[in-house]
Write a protein that holds these residues in place. Structure first.
Motif, PDB file in Angstrom:
ATOM      1  N   VAL A  48      13.262 137.510  36.788  1.00  0.00           N
ATOM      2  CA  VAL A  48      13.178 138.429  35.649  1.00  0.00           C
ATOM      3  C   VAL A  48      13.733 139.798  36.027  1.00  0.00           C
ATOM      4  CG1 VAL A  48      11.604 139.667  34.126  1.00  0.00           C
ATOM      5  CG2 VAL A  48      11.236 137.243  34.598  1.00  0.00           C
ATOM      6  N   MET A  49      13.370 140.275  37.217  1.00  0.00           N
ATOM      7  CA  MET A  49      13.853 141.597  37.633  1.00  0.00           C
ATOM      8  C   MET A  49      15.374 141.587  37.786  1.00  0.00           C
ATOM      9  SD  MET A  49      11.155 143.206  37.419  1.00  0.00           S
ATOM     10  CE  MET A  49      11.465 144.889  37.927  1.00  0.00           C
ATOM     11  N   PHE A  50      15.899 140.445  38.231  1.00  0.00           N
ATOM     12  CA  PHE A  50      17.349 140.349  38.359  1.00  0.00           C
ATOM     13  C   PHE A  50      18.013 140.412  36.975  1.00  0.00           C
ATOM     14  CE2 PHE A  50      21.307 137.884  38.602  1.00  0.00           C
ATOM     15  CZ  PHE A  50      21.988 138.671  39.510  1.00  0.00           C
ATOM     16  N   LEU A  51      17.437 139.641  36.050  1.00  0.00           N
ATOM     17  CA  LEU A  51      17.989 139.662  34.690  1.00  0.00           C
ATOM     18  C   LEU A  51      17.914 141.067  34.103  1.00  0.00           C
ATOM     19  CD1 LEU A  51      16.599 136.308  33.264  1.00  0.00           C
ATOM     20  CD2 LEU A  51      18.896 136.821  34.136  1.00  0.00           C
ATOM     21  N   LEU A  52      16.817 141.740  34.426  1.00  0.00           N
ATOM     22  CA  LEU A  52      16.656 143.106  33.936  1.00  0.00           C
ATOM     23  C   LEU A  52      17.782 143.992  34.481  1.00  0.00           C
ATOM     24  CD1 LEU A  52      14.780 145.061  32.391  1.00  0.00           C
ATOM     25  CD2 LEU A  52      13.714 145.585  34.580  1.00  0.00           C
ATOM     26  N   ALA A  53      18.050 143.844  35.782  1.00  0.00           N
ATOM     27  CA  ALA A  53      19.123 144.635  36.403  1.00  0.00           C
ATOM     28  C   ALA A  53      20.450 144.357  35.710  1.00  0.00           C
ATOM     29  CB  ALA A  53      19.215 144.330  37.894  1.00  0.00           C
ATOM     30  N   VAL A  54      20.734 143.085  35.460  1.00  0.00           N
ATOM     31  CA  VAL A  54      21.985 142.727  34.795  1.00  0.00           C
ATOM     32  C   VAL A  54      22.024 143.347  33.397  1.00  0.00           C
ATOM     33  CG1 VAL A  54      23.375 140.839  33.887  1.00  0.00           C
ATOM     34  CG2 VAL A  54      22.224 140.590  36.086  1.00  0.00           C
ATOM     35  N   ALA A  55      20.910 143.205  32.687  1.00  0.00           N
ATOM     36  CA  ALA A  55      20.867 143.726  31.321  1.00  0.00           C
ATOM     37  C   ALA A  55      21.079 145.232  31.309  1.00  0.00           C
ATOM     38  CB  ALA A  55      19.532 143.368  30.665  1.00  0.00           C
ATOM     39  N   ILE A  70      17.589 145.518  43.822  1.00  0.00           N
ATOM     40  CA  ILE A  70      16.796 145.935  44.987  1.00  0.00           C
ATOM     41  C   ILE A  70      15.656 146.834  44.529  1.00  0.00           C
ATOM     42  CG2 ILE A  70      16.815 147.246  47.139  1.00  0.00           C
ATOM     43  CD1 ILE A  70      19.694 146.417  47.521  1.00  0.00           C
ATOM     44  N   ALA A  71      15.986 147.762  43.638  1.00  0.00           N
ATOM     45  CA  ALA A  71      14.936 148.633  43.099  1.00  0.00           C
ATOM     46  C   ALA A  71      13.864 147.781  42.430  1.00  0.00           C
ATOM     47  CB  ALA A  71      15.530 149.625  42.115  1.00  0.00           C
ATOM     48  N   GLY A  72      14.281 146.689  41.783  1.00  0.00           N
ATOM     49  CA  GLY A  72      13.324 145.783  41.148  1.00  0.00           C
ATOM     50  C   GLY A  72      12.448 145.080  42.176  1.00  0.00           C
ATOM     51  N   ILE A  73      13.035 144.665  43.287  1.00  0.00           N
ATOM     52  CA  ILE A  73      12.234 144.018  44.343  1.00  0.00           C
ATOM     53  C   ILE A  73      11.195 144.994  44.880  1.00  0.00           C
ATOM     54  CG2 ILE A  73      12.317 142.972  46.635  1.00  0.00           C
ATOM     55  CD1 ILE A  73      15.158 142.098  46.049  1.00  0.00           C
ATOM     56  N   ILE A  74      11.677 146.205  45.147  1.00  0.00           N
ATOM     57  CA  ILE A  74      10.737 147.215  45.642  1.00  0.00           C
ATOM     58  C   ILE A  74       9.637 147.433  44.613  1.00  0.00           C
ATOM     59  CG2 ILE A  74      10.486 149.622  46.343  1.00  0.00           C
ATOM     60  CD1 ILE A  74      13.330 149.563  47.326  1.00  0.00           C
ATOM     61  N   ALA A  75      10.033 147.439  43.348  1.00  0.00           N
ATOM     62  CA  ALA A  75       9.050 147.647  42.288  1.00  0.00           C
ATOM     63  C   ALA A  75       7.999 146.547  42.301  1.00  0.00           C
ATOM     64  CB  ALA A  75       9.745 147.692  40.927  1.00  0.00           C
ATOM     65  N   LEU A  76       8.431 145.319  42.490  1.00  0.00           N
ATOM     66  CA  LEU A  76       7.465 144.220  42.506  1.00  0.00           C
ATOM     67  C   LEU A  76       6.488 144.370  43.671  1.00  0.00           C
ATOM     68  CD1 LEU A  76       6.371 141.567  41.434  1.00  0.00           C
ATOM     69  CD2 LEU A  76       8.059 140.362  42.829  1.00  0.00           C
ATOM     70  N   ALA A  77       7.060 144.672  44.840  1.00  0.00           N
ATOM     71  CA  ALA A  77       6.197 144.853  46.009  1.00  0.00           C
ATOM     72  C   ALA A  77       5.176 145.958  45.753  1.00  0.00           C
ATOM     73  CB  ALA A  77       7.038 145.187  47.235  1.00  0.00           C
ATOM     74  N   THR A  78       5.666 147.067  45.231  1.00  0.00           N
ATOM     75  CA  THR A  78       4.767 148.172  44.943  1.00  0.00           C
ATOM     76  C   THR A  78       3.724 147.770  43.911  1.00  0.00           C
ATOM     77  OG1 THR A  78       6.802 149.470  45.065  1.00  0.00           O
ATOM     78  CG2 THR A  78       4.773 150.657  44.593  1.00  0.00           C
ATOM     79  N   GLY A  79       4.186 147.056  42.904  1.00  0.00           N
ATOM     80  CA  GLY A  79       3.291 146.643  41.825  1.00  0.00           C
ATOM     81  C   GLY A  79       2.174 145.756  42.337  1.00  0.00           C
ATOM     82  N   ILE A  80       2.496 144.849  43.254  1.00  0.00           N
ATOM     83  CA  ILE A  80       1.460 143.954  43.771  1.00  0.00           C
ATOM     84  C   ILE A  80       0.386 144.746  44.500  1.00  0.00           C
ATOM     85  CG2 ILE A  80       0.971 142.119  45.440  1.00  0.00           C
ATOM     86  CD1 ILE A  80       3.691 140.921  44.751  1.00  0.00           C
ATOM     87  N   VAL A  81       0.817 145.609  45.422  1.00  0.00           N
ATOM     88  CA  VAL A  81      -0.195 146.316  46.200  1.00  0.00           C
ATOM     89  C   VAL A  81      -0.946 147.349  45.380  1.00  0.00           C
ATOM     90  CG1 VAL A  81       0.521 145.914  48.544  1.00  0.00           C
ATOM     91  CG2 VAL A  81       1.694 147.630  47.228  1.00  0.00           C
ATOM     92  N   TRP A  82      -0.229 148.038  44.513  1.00  0.00           N
ATOM     93  CA  TRP A  82      -0.937 149.037  43.707  1.00  0.00           C
ATOM     94  C   TRP A  82      -1.861 148.337  42.717  1.00  0.00           C
ATOM     95  CZ3 TRP A  82      -0.706 154.231  44.671  1.00  0.00           C
ATOM     96  CH2 TRP A  82      -1.502 155.008  43.839  1.00  0.00           C
ATOM     97  N   GLY A  83      -1.352 147.262  42.145  1.00  0.00           N
ATOM     98  CA  GLY A  83      -2.168 146.504  41.196  1.00  0.00           C
ATOM     99  C   GLY A  83      -3.441 145.979  41.853  1.00  0.00           C
ATOM    100  N   ALA A  84      -3.324 145.589  43.133  1.00  0.00           N
ATOM    101  CA  ALA A  84      -4.500 145.084  43.833  1.00  0.00           C
ATOM    102  C   ALA A  84      -5.561 146.164  43.967  1.00  0.00           C
ATOM    103  CB  ALA A  84      -4.093 144.579  45.222  1.00  0.00           C
ATOM    104  N   ARG A  85      -5.130 147.414  44.028  1.00  0.00           N
ATOM    105  CA  ARG A  85      -6.104 148.495  44.170  1.00  0.00           C
ATOM    106  C   ARG A  85      -6.618 148.956  42.814  1.00  0.00           C
ATOM    107  NH1 ARG A  85      -4.666 153.419  47.058  1.00  0.00           N
ATOM    108  NH2 ARG A  85      -6.333 152.987  48.504  1.00  0.00           N
ATOM    109  N   ALA A  86      -5.751 149.020  41.825  1.00  0.00           N
ATOM    110  CA  ALA A  86      -6.140 149.732  40.607  1.00  0.00           C
ATOM    111  C   ALA A  86      -6.037 148.903  39.332  1.00  0.00           C
ATOM    112  CB  ALA A  86      -5.264 150.985  40.466  1.00  0.00           C
ATOM    113  N   GLY A  87      -5.715 147.619  39.449  1.00  0.00           N
ATOM    114  CA  GLY A  87      -5.534 146.829  38.231  1.00  0.00           C
ATOM    115  C   GLY A  87      -4.138 147.070  37.672  1.00  0.00           C
ATOM    116  N   VAL A  88      -3.763 146.187  36.760  1.00  0.00           N
ATOM    117  CA  VAL A  88      -2.408 146.286  36.221  1.00  0.00           C
ATOM    118  C   VAL A  88      -2.453 146.681  34.754  1.00  0.00           C
ATOM    119  CG1 VAL A  88      -0.269 145.060  35.777  1.00  0.00           C
ATOM    120  CG2 VAL A  88      -1.669 144.459  37.760  1.00  0.00           C
ATOM    121  N   SER A  89      -1.922 147.837  34.441  1.00  0.00           N
ATOM    122  CA  SER A  89      -1.771 148.233  33.043  1.00  0.00           C
ATOM    123  C   SER A  89      -0.798 149.383  33.019  1.00  0.00           C
ATOM    124  CB  SER A  89      -3.098 148.671  32.439  1.00  0.00           C
ATOM    125  OG  SER A  89      -3.335 150.007  32.782  1.00  0.00           O
TER     126      SER A  89
END
Ligand SMILES: Nc1ncnc2c1ncn2[C@@H]1O[C@H](COP(=O)(O)OP(=O)(O)OP(=O)(O)O)[C@@H](O)[C@H]1O
Ligand SMILES: [Mg+2]
Lengths: 319, 358, 275
Positions: free
Chosen positions: A88-95, A219-238
């Motif tokens: 999805v992040m790749f498609l987003l980058a293309v889009a 790449i920015a999307g990959i970093i975003a996913l990594a960040t999202g996982i760890v931050w989400g684990a601490r604070a929930g996802v919203s």
């Protein structure tokens, strides 16, 4: 006198009096700082390669995390959801490259910046439309991230470290290391770095501009996913996570928009300082919650002395 | 032949400096004003006043303030919401401290507070440039909203932490507060907005406007033709924040009726920024066009499916709205970076030519 | 006032109380460095009231840097500049403007989003002083001031023959016209010293002839002192009264065109003889 004491002396006395607590605070700050640094890093990559001040970097974090959790909710196994999210992040980058960047090539910086604000809004609306606006829980355990906590007893005190935070820090270090190797050793990576300085030079390597852009945004999307996982684990996802998106901005400016090293150091510095300030000054003296603005005001003060940021190149104006 | 300009020669620079050198523009404005002052108030419903007319005017005013800073003087601001807050809180303190003061005076005074805060946060612009400057206004945004929350004196230590607009009379008519009628409030806002817009047009077309634009286009060159950059930038911050502050006071006193600190949070700043961008940076008219679009969009989205008989949840509408606004911004930047105002210009030029193609 | 043909009734140069031929500006021992780069080394020269003074030299000789020092954009590490009897080293550019120094730039530095008229009007900003209050009302003093200056600007527009592009945003103009508008903006400042950085660069022959004519007219009819940088030797030798030659930041010659032309060092510098 009393007042000066409470600002200038008491906080430091408190720090010395309870060194274990200080350590705990520093650790918390460090973890937050690592995340800020990650977001800022994705940003620097995009800025370096295309001069785009990508306001959407923070929202990409949320979007990635939301997609991951959303897919899992829809019944996709966790370990399959990760690669799917990357798709999805790749498609987003293309889009983004096709729909936004390509038509706006050569427009003034400010226009591109506004466009990334447009992307931000679009992603917020789109994400909520598909996955709903309510708070979600990150699928930490399903991803195999340890969740217990480790305790230490330094100075006869007590420090507790969450294992998922530890994983986050280690993961971030590995990610950054891989990224640096990629940027410095691979042909693609060198093209990305060259692009910031000179479009022609980069093109002469034989890689098209759109390929590089898609790659960088991915790449920015990959970093975003990594960040999202760890931050989400601490604070929930919203989309409340958006705040950290804004936090990346002072981090960047502190580090200088183009410096990878600056993004990392800026992130860590702001993470740690804002925590220290909140605990030792904010809560006792100002009613707390100073983390909402500390980073911005701090970066502002630094910029007053170094307008190009700590690691940015000094601009000599010419006519 | 609606827009025939050919026979309208200017015989003096005086005539050329009139607000509308072309006669038809003046007629058009006249018609719009008649609509705004006479026809609309007679026909509009309560819902139209509160959901469309009043917010359009107030948002347009805020965008006008921002446009002076960003569109004319070239200094990007992401903190408009907080400056609106300063105006609103200042107005609240003034009104509660001097209950007998005329509300027009109170609103006019509250603008000075936001102007002062604006100048304070504008000072760094003398050293920090471009995107780095965005941090300054963000610092203002987050710090001020935090202050609205923590500084009890600002909201008279009310237990809810919110400010509540009391009933306020002017010449025996209630203009603000729970008992004010929508028509009165509409007229009040319309009058203020008309006056401020007229003043703003004058400022932007004269010497000060030229100075701002020169700083925007190339600040080094501006300095080298003798423009004092400090004065130019700070005056833009001051005047912009003044107007934004007045808009903020109207926002709470003539429309919302109450406010909590988070009302002035960053989404408000962005909404105003979008209005300015979609309307057209560096244009006065654009603020109105942009405000109409941004305010009307959710209303239309909210009512249209119902009218067509399509069941749609209000949350979905909200999300769709955000998404569409985002897409609209991108679309505009691609199709016409100068916004709706430029569209109008193009149409107008076509009308001048019409029916002859050249 | 003596009667002049109408189109030359352009805004007069300011009266600086200095008689023609007297010293207007004296540059003494100026040195400028950027880090390790020595842009200018120990240069002295002077400009007399009413003359056209040329600064020439190969690329990178330090000519533009010299102008930047004169109008306060750069502060030299050493040396002084005496302008109209006032000695100084550091100053803000807008002070230089107030003292009567105006300039054009090697790479056109116009306000791209503004019309020709507005660009030239900004040149008069310093001379306009109606405050915000009047500006807001527009009518009365502010309007009178605006019209008064507009008339002056229209004279310049007529003089430079750019009436047809009055309302065009300058970003859309061809390069040659942009240079002309830039000259107009500088003229609007009614300078006593006009600095021109390569006013004819990138122009075709016809445009160069026009520009030369404008420069001469400004100098002859208004008595404006001009200091110009130009690479076209033909133009320089025709226009200027005296020439100073720079090479690698140092002054290698100074004198009337004929002297300079036959100076061996100058010939070598231009032919690129090794030092
Ligand atoms: N802002 C600056 N920072 C660093 N070096 C500079 C700067 N401005 C000028 N220089 C250097 O100073 C030297 C003189 O430059 P300058 O622009 O004055 O030359 P010039 O004679 O005008 O050349 P040209 O004919 O190409 O315009 C050059 O080596 C240039 O690289
Ligand atoms: Mg030069």
């Amino acid at each position: 006198m009393e007042f000066l004491n409470s600002i200038l002396i008491k906080p430091f006395q408190d720090m010395v009096a309870a060194p274990d607590f200080l350590l705990q605070v520093l650790w918390e700050g460090l973890v937050a700082g690592v995340l800020y640094a990650l977001i800022a890093l994705g940003f620097v990559l995009i800025y370096k390669s295309s001069r785009i001040f990508n306001f959407a970097q923070g929202i990409m974090v949320v979007f990635a995390a939301l997609t991951l959790v959303g897919l899992h909710e829809k019944g996709v196994p966790a370990l399959l959801a990760v690669p799917l999210t990357l798709v999805v992040m790749f498609l987003l980058a293309v889009a983004i490259e096709r729909v936004v960047l390509r038509p706006l090539v050569n427009q003034p910086d400010i226009i591109l910046f506004m466009a990334t604000i447009g992307i931000t809004l679009f992603l917020v609306g789109f994400g909520e439309l598909i996955f709903g606006g309510e708070n979600k829980v990150m699928i930490t355990e399903q991803l195999g991230i340890p969740t217990g906590s480790l305790t230490f007893e330094p100075f006869g005190g007590f420090v507790s470290i969450e294992q998922k935070d530890l994983t986050a820090v280690i993961g971030a270090v590995v990610l950054v290391a891989v990224l640096l190797v990629f940027l410095n050793k691979s042909k693609m990576g060198r093209a990305i770095r060259a692009l910031g300085d000179d479009h022609q030079a980069a093109l002469s390597v034989g890689i098209s501009l759109s390929t590089i852009w898609i790659l960088v945004w991915f790449i920015a999307g990959i970093i975003a996913l990594a960040t999202g996982i760890v931050w989400g684990a601490r604070a929930g996802v919203s989309f409340a996570l958006e705040v950290i998106a804004y936090k990346a901005l002072p981090v960047l400016m502190l580090g200088g928009l183009e410096s990878v090293l600056g993004a990392i150091i800026g992130g860590l510095a702001i993470g740690i300082l804002e925590k220290l300030f909140e605990i030792y000054w904010g809560q006792p003296l100002m009613g707390g919650n100073t983390e909402t603005w500390f980073a911005f005001v701090f970066a502002l003060i630094v910029l007053l002395f170094r307008p190009q940021g700590l690691f940015g190149e000094r601009i000599i104006e010419r006519v | 032949m609606l827009y025939r300009t050919a026979s309208q020669f200017k015989t003096s620079y005086h005539a050329d400096h009139a607000l509308f050198p072309v006669r038809q523009d003046a007629w058009l404005l006249g018609i719009i004003l008649i609509f705004a002052y006479a026809i609309i108030p007679m026909t509009a419903s309560e819902f139209t006043f509160n959901a469309l007319l009043i917010p359009v005017l107030i948002y347009a005013l805020a965008a006008l303030g921002l446009n002076i800073l960003t569109g004319y003087a070239g200094q990007l601001s992401l903190g408009t919401g907080a400056f609106m807050g300063v105006g609103a809180y200042a107005c609240f303190k003034i009104i509660t401290a001097f209950p007998d003061l005329n509300i027009v005076v109170a609103i006019a005074l509250s603008g000075f507070f936001s102007a002062a805060v604006g100048v304070a946060f504008g000072l760094p612009s003398l050293r920090i440039k471009g995107f780095y400057l965005a941090i300054t206004t963000l610092a203002a945004q987050f710090f001020l909203v935090w202050l609205f929350e923590k500084w009890g004196w600002l909201y008279n230590y009310s237990s809810s932490g919110a400010i509540q607009v009391p009933n306020i009379e002017m010449f025996g008519i209630i203009v603000a507060g729970p008992n004010a009628s929508s028509v009165t409030q509409y007229y009040f806002v319309l009058a203020v907005v008309t006056a401020v817009t007229w003043l703003a047009i004058n400022i932007t077309r004269g010497r000060i406007g030229r100075i701002w634009k020169s700083v925007r286009d190339m600040d080094i060159a501006a300095e080298l033709v003798g423009i004092n950059l400090m004065k130019a930038k700070l005056s833009a911050f001051a005047i912009s924040s003044y107007i934004v502050g007045v808009a903020g006071a109207l926002f709470v006193f003539l429309w919302r009726g109450a406010a909590e600190p988070n009302l002035f949070d960053i989404p408000l700043s962005f909404r105003v920024l979008f209005i300015a961008i979609i309307g057209g940076l560096g244009s006065i008219l654009g603020n109105y066009l942009g405000a109409i679009l941004i305010v009307a969009l959710p209303v239309v989205l909210g009512t249209l499916p119902g009218m067509l008989g399509i069941p749609i949840q209000s949350a979905t509408v909200e999300h769709l709205n955000v998404m569409i606004v985002g897409a609209t911004i991108i679309l505009f930047l691609i199709v016409e970076p100068h916004g709706l105002a430029r569209f109008w210009q193009i149409i107008r030029e076509k009308l001048i030519m019409w029916p002859f193609p050249h | 006032m003596n009667a002049q043909p109408e189109h030359t009734a352009i805004v007069a140069a300011r009266d600086d109380g200095i008689a023609p031929g007297e010293l207007l500006m004296d540059v003494r021992n100026v040195s400028l460095r950027f880090g390790g780069v020595k842009a200018i080394t120990d240069i002295s020269f002077n400009v007399r009231k009413g003359e056209i003074r040329a600064i020439i030299g190969p690329n990178g000789a330090g000519k533009t840097s010299m102008l930047n020092v004169i109008n306060g954009f750069y502060t030299p590490q050493e040396g002084t500049i005496t302008f109209r009897g006032v000695e100084r080293r550091a100053m803000k550019p807008h002070h230089a403007v107030r003292q009567g120094i105006a300039r054009t730039f090697q790479n056109v530095a116009l306000f791209k989003g503004m019309s020709t008229l507005d660009n030239i009007m900004t040149g008069r900003s310093v001379k306009m002083n109606r405050g915000l209050g009047w500006q807001m009302l527009w009518h009365g003093p502010a309007l009178r001031e605006e019209i008064e200056h507009r008339e002056k600007v229209e004279e310049i527009i007529d003089f430079l023959e750019i009436q047809h592009i009055r309302r065009t945003p300058v970003g859309k103009l061809p390069y040659g016209l942009q240079k002309r508008v830039e000259l107009g903006r500088a003229l609007a400042m009614e300078p006593s010293l006009l600095l021109l950085d390569e006013p004819m660069a990138g122009m075709n022959l016809e445009e160069k002839e026009d520009m030369s004519r404008f420069i001469l007219d400004v100098n002859r009819q208004r008595g404006t002192t001009i200091c110009l940088i130009e690479h076209d030797m033909g133009v320089v030798m025709d226009l200027s009264d005296r020439v100073v030659v720079l090479d690698y930041g140092k002054k290698i010659a100074d004198g009337v065109p004929d002297e300079v032309k036959s100076n061996q060092q100058v010939i070598d510098a231009y032919l690129g003889v090794a030092h």
